[in-house]
Design a protein around this motif. Structure first.
Motif, PDB file in Angstrom:
ATOM      1  N   LYS A   1       2.637   3.785   0.356  1.00 37.76           N
ATOM      2  CA  LYS A   1       1.609   4.425   1.216  1.00 37.76           C
ATOM      3  C   LYS A   1       1.658   3.633   2.640  1.00 37.76           C
ATOM      4  CE  LYS A   1      -1.533   1.490  -0.929  1.00 37.76           C
ATOM      5  NZ  LYS A   1      -2.670   1.375  -2.271  1.00 37.76           N
TER       6      LYS A   1
ATOM      7  N   GLU B   1      -5.549   4.137   4.528  1.00 38.69           N
ATOM      8  CA  GLU B   1      -4.591   4.488   3.900  1.00 38.69           C
ATOM      9  C   GLU B   1      -3.868   5.797   4.036  1.00 38.69           C
ATOM     10  OE1 GLU B   1      -4.858   3.437  -0.486  1.00 38.69           O
ATOM     11  OE2 GLU B   1      -4.765   1.327   0.243  1.00 38.69           O
TER      12      GLU B   1
ATOM     13  N   VAL C   1      -1.208   8.918   3.193  1.00 34.31           N
ATOM     14  CA  VAL C   1      -0.255   9.302   2.220  1.00 34.31           C
ATOM     15  C   VAL C   1       1.234   9.994   2.918  1.00 34.31           C
ATOM     16  CG1 VAL C   1       0.417  11.102   0.575  1.00 34.31           C
ATOM     17  CG2 VAL C   1      -1.986  10.215   0.644  1.00 34.31           C
TER      18      VAL C   1
ATOM     19  N   THR D   1       3.081  10.513   8.089  1.00 36.25           N
ATOM     20  CA  THR D   1       1.843  10.514   7.608  1.00 36.25           C
ATOM     21  C   THR D   1       0.820  10.548   8.945  1.00 36.25           C
ATOM     22  OG1 THR D   1       0.133   9.188   6.370  1.00 36.25           O
ATOM     23  CG2 THR D   1       1.730   7.779   7.667  1.00 36.25           C
TER      24      THR D   1
ATOM     25  N   SER E   1       3.027  -0.349  -3.034  1.00 38.59           N
ATOM     26  CA  SER E   1       1.623  -0.056  -3.151  1.00 38.59           C
ATOM     27  C   SER E   1       0.918  -1.139  -3.772  1.00 38.59           C
ATOM     28  CB  SER E   1       1.382   0.982  -4.230  1.00 38.59           C
ATOM     29  OG  SER E   1       2.141   2.326  -3.460  1.00 38.59           O
TER      30      SER E   1
END
Length: 137
Positions: A39, A59, A61, A67, A89
């Motif tokens: 992420k 955060e 994705v 993102t 992660s």
């Protein structure tokens, strides 16, 4: 008649100042992520808390190397955004034994240096419009 015109002008000024004083958004996009693994961690700072506890963190994705996140309810002022690809992660940026980053990172204004970003290099201003940033790793 003068009173009516004065009231009308005051009402228009009041509406205009209310519209421009509303909280804004900061949209941040990264489109050059080299892997969809993990992420992306984002942090929003002002000058007083830069690289310490952020005003807000998010955060993102990753999908197809891209993102996007949105910081909402942002008051007018000067800010900076930092981000990193948390590929494993584990919730933190990983460093080698000699303190070199092992994960990709970036900051607003895309300042590239062989040192951590500075607030002065990464700052931008939110005034009366929503802000969109494109950060590169």
């Amino acid at each position: 008649m003068k009173i009516l015109v004065s009231i009308l002008v005051l009402a228009i000024l009041s509406i205009t100042s209310t519209l421009t004083a509303q909280d804004k958004t900061i949209t941040v996009t990264i489109s050059n992520i080299n892997s969809d693994e993990g992420k992306v961690g984002f942090a929003l700072y002002n000058k007083d808390n830069f690289m310490r506890t952020p005003i807000e963190s998010k955060e993102g994705v990753i999908k197809n190397g891209k993102t996007t996140i949105i910081f909402g309810n942002v008051k007018p002022g000067s800010y900076a955004v930092t981000c990193y690809h948390d590929k494993n992660s584990n919730g933190k940026m990983d460093f080698s034994a000699n303190r070199m980053p092992l994960e990709d990172y970036g900051a607003s204004n895309n300042v590239i240096a062989f040192a951590p970003p500075t607030f002065e290099g990464a700052k931008f201003t939110v005034i009366d419009k929503n802000v969109s940033l494109e950060i590169k790793f």
